[in-house]
Design an enzyme around this catalytic site. Structure first.
Site, PDB file in Angstrom:
ATOM      1  N   GLY A 270       4.969   3.354  -7.298  1.00  0.00           N
ATOM      2  CA  GLY A 270       4.171   2.210  -6.882  1.00  0.00           C
ATOM      3  C   GLY A 270       4.168   1.987  -5.387  1.00  0.00           C
ATOM      4  O   GLY A 270       4.628   2.827  -4.614  1.00  0.00           O
ATOM      5  N   GLY A 272       4.994   0.076  -1.723  1.00  0.00           N
ATOM      6  CA  GLY A 272       6.077  -0.621  -1.034  1.00  0.00           C
ATOM      7  C   GLY A 272       7.261   0.248  -0.674  1.00  0.00           C
ATOM      8  O   GLY A 272       7.302   1.452  -0.925  1.00  0.00           O
ATOM      9  N   ASN A 273       8.221  -0.438  -0.053  1.00  0.00           N
ATOM     10  CA  ASN A 273       9.351   0.275   0.540  1.00  0.00           C
ATOM     11  C   ASN A 273      10.333   0.827  -0.487  1.00  0.00           C
ATOM     12  O   ASN A 273      10.891   1.897  -0.306  1.00  0.00           O
ATOM     13  CB  ASN A 273      10.093  -0.661   1.491  1.00  0.00           C
ATOM     14  CG  ASN A 273       9.270  -0.912   2.741  1.00  0.00           C
ATOM     15  OD1 ASN A 273       8.708   0.009   3.303  1.00  0.00           O
ATOM     16  ND2 ASN A 273       9.183  -2.163   3.159  1.00  0.00           N
ATOM     17  N   GLU A 295      -1.302   6.635  -8.340  1.00  0.00           N
ATOM     18  CA  GLU A 295      -2.558   6.088  -7.800  1.00  0.00           C
ATOM     19  C   GLU A 295      -2.517   6.017  -6.291  1.00  0.00           C
ATOM     20  O   GLU A 295      -3.558   5.915  -5.657  1.00  0.00           O
ATOM     21  CB  GLU A 295      -2.850   4.719  -8.395  1.00  0.00           C
ATOM     22  CG  GLU A 295      -1.847   3.653  -7.974  1.00  0.00           C
ATOM     23  CD  GLU A 295      -2.201   2.271  -8.447  1.00  0.00           C
ATOM     24  OE1 GLU A 295      -2.686   2.144  -9.580  1.00  0.00           O
ATOM     25  OE2 GLU A 295      -1.990   1.318  -7.682  1.00  0.00           O
ATOM     26  N   ILE A 365       8.621  -8.647  -9.180  1.00  0.00           N
ATOM     27  CA  ILE A 365       9.106  -9.866  -8.550  1.00  0.00           C
ATOM     28  C   ILE A 365      10.336 -10.374  -9.297  1.00  0.00           C
ATOM     29  O   ILE A 365      11.349 -10.695  -8.700  1.00  0.00           O
ATOM     30  CB  ILE A 365       7.974 -10.910  -8.496  1.00  0.00           C
ATOM     31  CG1 ILE A 365       6.996 -10.495  -7.397  1.00  0.00           C
ATOM     32  CG2 ILE A 365       8.521 -12.318  -8.260  1.00  0.00           C
ATOM     33  CD1 ILE A 365       5.714 -11.264  -7.348  1.00  0.00           C
ATOM     34  N   ASN A 385       0.352 -10.249  -4.848  1.00  0.00           N
ATOM     35  CA  ASN A 385      -0.701  -9.244  -4.650  1.00  0.00           C
ATOM     36  C   ASN A 385      -1.588  -9.164  -5.889  1.00  0.00           C
ATOM     37  O   ASN A 385      -2.717  -9.616  -5.896  1.00  0.00           O
ATOM     38  CB  ASN A 385      -0.089  -7.877  -4.360  1.00  0.00           C
ATOM     39  CG  ASN A 385       0.810  -7.891  -3.131  1.00  0.00           C
ATOM     40  OD1 ASN A 385       0.516  -8.593  -2.166  1.00  0.00           O
ATOM     41  ND2 ASN A 385       1.889  -7.157  -3.160  1.00  0.00           N
ATOM     42  N   GLY A 389      -2.032  -1.056 -10.592  1.00  0.00           N
ATOM     43  CA  GLY A 389      -2.036  -0.086 -11.688  1.00  0.00           C
ATOM     44  C   GLY A 389      -0.765  -0.142 -12.515  1.00  0.00           C
ATOM     45  O   GLY A 389      -0.582   0.679 -13.420  1.00  0.00           O
TER      46      GLY A 389
END
Ligand code: COA
Length: 511
Positions: A270, A272-273, A295, A365, A385, A389
Site C-alpha cells: 500500500g 506510505g512510509n 496498484e 488507522i 484519505n 484499493g
C-alpha cells in the site's frame, strides 16, 4: 525534441490550444474524469486554468462547481487548486490532499469513497451519472491517433470511452520511453456478457500498449511540460523496521510450513512510509525471485527490481520520489522489461487478486480487538484519505495483512481499541495485524481467541491492562445475560476511548 513532435496526428495538432481556452469548454455541473493516480499522470495545466475560471465566475456572483472523478489521489495543482476555490461539488474515489480533506470534513464538499476497482464498472453501469468531460494526460499521440499513456493508467480507458468530450494534455516531461510499458485491456464487458480475464501470471500482457480515443470527441489538446508530484519517503524509522521484521519472520514461517512457495506469492504493497519500509526489509531479506502485483509502485519496489530481488512488478501507477524517478529515467529500458502498467480495474480486480494469490500489505488507522480495521476515518467521523484499493486486495488476497504503529499522537491514542470507530475491512477480511509490538495471526481463530492474540501481540503495553479489563468485563456481562458471548462488548463503553479523546485529548483517563 519539440513538444509538437509528440502530437503526430495532424487532426489533433489542429486542436492544440491554451489551457485557459480548453478550460472554457468545461461548464458548471459537469462531471469531469481526470487522469491521475497517487500523484502520477494527472493533468497539470487544465485543472489550474479551470480553478481560475471557477474562482472568477464565483467572484462575479455565479455558481460554478463540478464533479471530479480520478484514478486516485492527484496533486496540489489538481485537487488542491480546485478545492481551494470551492470548485468541487463531489469528489471520488480517493484523495489525500489537505485542502480537499479540510473541505470534506467541514461539509463543504461531498466525497464518495469507493473501492478503486469499482469505479470504472460503476461508470459503465451508469451508477454515477453522466461523465461529461475526460481530461487525460498522455506522453504522446501517434500518427494514427493512438495515445501513449503517461506515468499512471488509472481509469483513463473508461474516461476516454465514456465521456462526451475529451481534452488531452500532452506532457513533454513524461518520458517517451514509457511507450511499451503499459498493457491496456479492452476485453471487459458488462454482465451478463463478461468473460474470464485471461491472466494467470502477474507479468502476463493481455492488452495493447496504447489507449484508444474516438478522435471526433477530442475538443482540445493542451501542451504541458511539468513533472509529477514529488512523493517523499522518510527513511524507515524504528517502528517501521520492527513492523517489517515481524512480517519477514511471518512470511519465513509460512514458507517453512509449506503454505507459501520459497519466492512467496505476488506482493501488493500500500501507500506510505511503513509499506515502503516493509519493501526495504524484503530487499534485505532472504526471499528471491519475488513478483509484485500492486496498484502503486513506490521507491521500495523500484529498489527491489534494481537489486534483482523482484523479477517483475505490475501496477497501475508509478509513485516515485525525485531520486526514484531519476533512477527510473536513467534505466528506463531495464525497467520497461520488468514493469507493466495496467488500468486500475485490472490491477485491483478481485478475480485476479484471488487467482494470483496476492500477499496484501496495507496501512491502517486502527483495528479493534476482534480484527475489524478502520483505514479511513479519524475518530470515526473525519476522513483521512480513503479506502483506495485496500478493500479490493484484502477481501480477495491469499494473505491480508494490516499494519500500524501501536500508538499515535505521542501515545495519547491507541491504534488497538475495543471497537473500531469506523469499519472498512471487517473481521472476515483481516487475517494478520501487525504493530511494532508484534504480529497477530488471526487465521482460524474465533472472536474471543482473536481478542487475546490482538491485545497480547499488537497493543502497546500501556494499553494492554485496559483492553484486558474491557474484555473481561464484557465477557462477564455476557455471562450474566447482558449481551452475547460470540463477540462480547459493553455497548455503552465500546467507543468511550474515542469520545474521551475528543473531550480530553487522550484515550485513557489520567490516573
Ligand atoms: N486515530 C487518530 N489518528 C491517528 C490514528 C488513530 N488511530 N493513527 C494515526 N493517526 C494520525 C497520525 O497521528 C497522523 O496524524 P498527522 O497527519 O496529524 O501527523 C495521521 O493519522 C496519519 O498517520 P500515519 O501513521 O502517518 O499514516 P500513514 O502515512 O502510515 O498512513 C493510512 C496510514 C491508514 C492513513 C494510509 O495507509 C491510508 O490512507 N490507507 C488507506 C488506503 C490504502 O490502504 N491504500 C493502499 C491500497 S493499495
Amino acid at each position: 525534441m519539440t513538444h509538437n513532435s509528440r502530437i503526430a496526428h495532424p487532426g489533433l495538432r489542429q486542436k492544440i490550444m491554451s489551457a485557459d481556452a480548453a478550460a472554457a469548454l468545461i461548464h458548471h455541473g459537469d462531471n469531469v474524469g481526470m487522469s491521475g493516480f497517487t500523484g502520477a499522470g494527472h493533468p497539470k495545466a487544465l485543472p489550474q486554468a479551470l480553478a481560475h475560471r471557477i474562482e472568477k465566475a464565483n467572484q462575479d456572483g455565479g455558481h460554478f462547481r463540478i464533479g471530479v472523478w480520478t484514478g486516485a489521489s492527484t496533486a496540489p495543482e489538481l485537487d488542491g487548486a480546485l478545492a481551494k476555490v470551492g470548485g468541487i461539488e463531489m469528489r471520488l474515489p480517493y484523495q489525500s490532499d489537505p485542502t480537499c480533506r479540510d473541505r470534506i470534513n467541514k461539509g463543504e464538499m461531498d466525497y464518495i469513497d469507493i473501492h478503486l476497482s469499482h469505479v470504472a464498472q460503476f461508470v459503465w453501469f451508469g451508477f454515477l451519472g453522466k461523465l461529461s468531460v475526460a481530461v487525460v494526460e498522455v506522453a504522446g499521440i501517434l500518427e494514427d491517433g493512438r495515445l501513449i499513456p503517461s506515468s499512471s493508467v488509472g481509469n483513463n480507458k473508461t474516461w476516454l470511452d465514456q465521456a462526451d468530450k475529451v481534452i488531452l494534455e500532452v506532457n513533454s516531461m513524461q518520458p517517451l520511453g514509457l511507450e511499451g510499458m503499459h498493457d491496456i485491456y479492452y476485453g471487459t464487458d458488462l454482465p451478463p456478457n463478461r468473460k474470464p480475464i485471461p491472466m494467470t501470471g502477474p507479468g502476463d500482457r493481455i492488452g495493447t500498449p496504447y489507449l484508444h480515443v474516438d478522435l471526433d470527441k477530442v475538443v482540445a489538446v493542451v501542451e504541458t511540460s511539468q513533472p509529477d508530484r514529488n512523493t517523499t519517503f522518510t527513511p524507515p524509522d524504528e517502528n517501521s523496521q520492527r513492523i517489517a521484521g515481524h512480517i519477514l519472520d511471518f512470511l519465513g514461517h509460512e514458507v517453512k510450513k509449506g503454505r507459501l512457495p520459497a519466492n512467496l506469492l505476488p506482493l501488493q504493497s500500500g501507500v506510505g512510509n511503513i509499506a515502503n519500509a516493509v519493501l526495504s526489509g524484503l530487499n534485505q531479506g532472504p526471499f528471491n525471485n519475488l513478483t509484485g502485483y500492486t496498484e502503486v509502485l513506490q521507491d521500495g519496489m523500484l529498489e527491489m527490481l534494481k537489486s534483482g530481488k523482484l523479477s517483475m512488478a505490475s501496477s497501475t501507477a508509478l509513485s516515485l520520489s525525485v531520486e526514484g524517478m531519476k533512477e527510473f529515467l536513467d534505466n528506463l529500458d531495464f525497467y520497461r522489461q520488468r514493469i507493466v502498467l495496467r488500468p486500475q480495474e485490472i490491477s485491483n480486480h478481485p478475480e485476479l487478486v484471488r487467482r494470483l494469490g496476492i500477499i496484501s500489505m496495507n496501512g491502517m488507522i486502527e483495528a479493534d480487538i476482534y480484527g475489524n480495521v478502520n483505514s479511513t476515518h479519524l475518530m470515526g467521523t473525519r476522513i483521512m484519505n480513503g479506502i483506495g484499493g485496500s478493500g479490493d486486495f484484502a477481501r480477495n488476497a491469499y494473505l491480508s495483512i494490516f499494519m500500524t504503529p501501536s500508538v499515535a499522537k505521542d501515545g495519547r491514542i491507541s491504534c488497538i481499541v475495543p471497537m473500531a470507530s469506523h469499519v472498512d475491512h471487517t473481521e472476515h477480511d483481516v487475517q494478520v495485524l501487525v504493530t511494532e509490538q508484534g504480529l497477530a495471526d488471526l487465521r482460524g481463530l474465533a472472536p474471543r481467541q482473536r481478542a487475546t492474540v490482538v491485545i497480547e501481540r499488537c497493543a502497546h503495553p500501556d494499553y494492554r491492562p485496559a483492553l484486558r479489563d474491557y474484555v473481561a468485563r464484557a465477557e462477564s456481562a455476557a455471562r450474566n445475560g447482558h449481551g452475547g458471548m460470540q463477540t462480547p462488548h459493553i455497548l455503552d463503553e465500546a467507543l468511550s476511548w474515542h469520545s474521551r479523546f475528543e473531550r480530553e485529548g487522550r484515550m485513557l483517563a489520567q490516573d
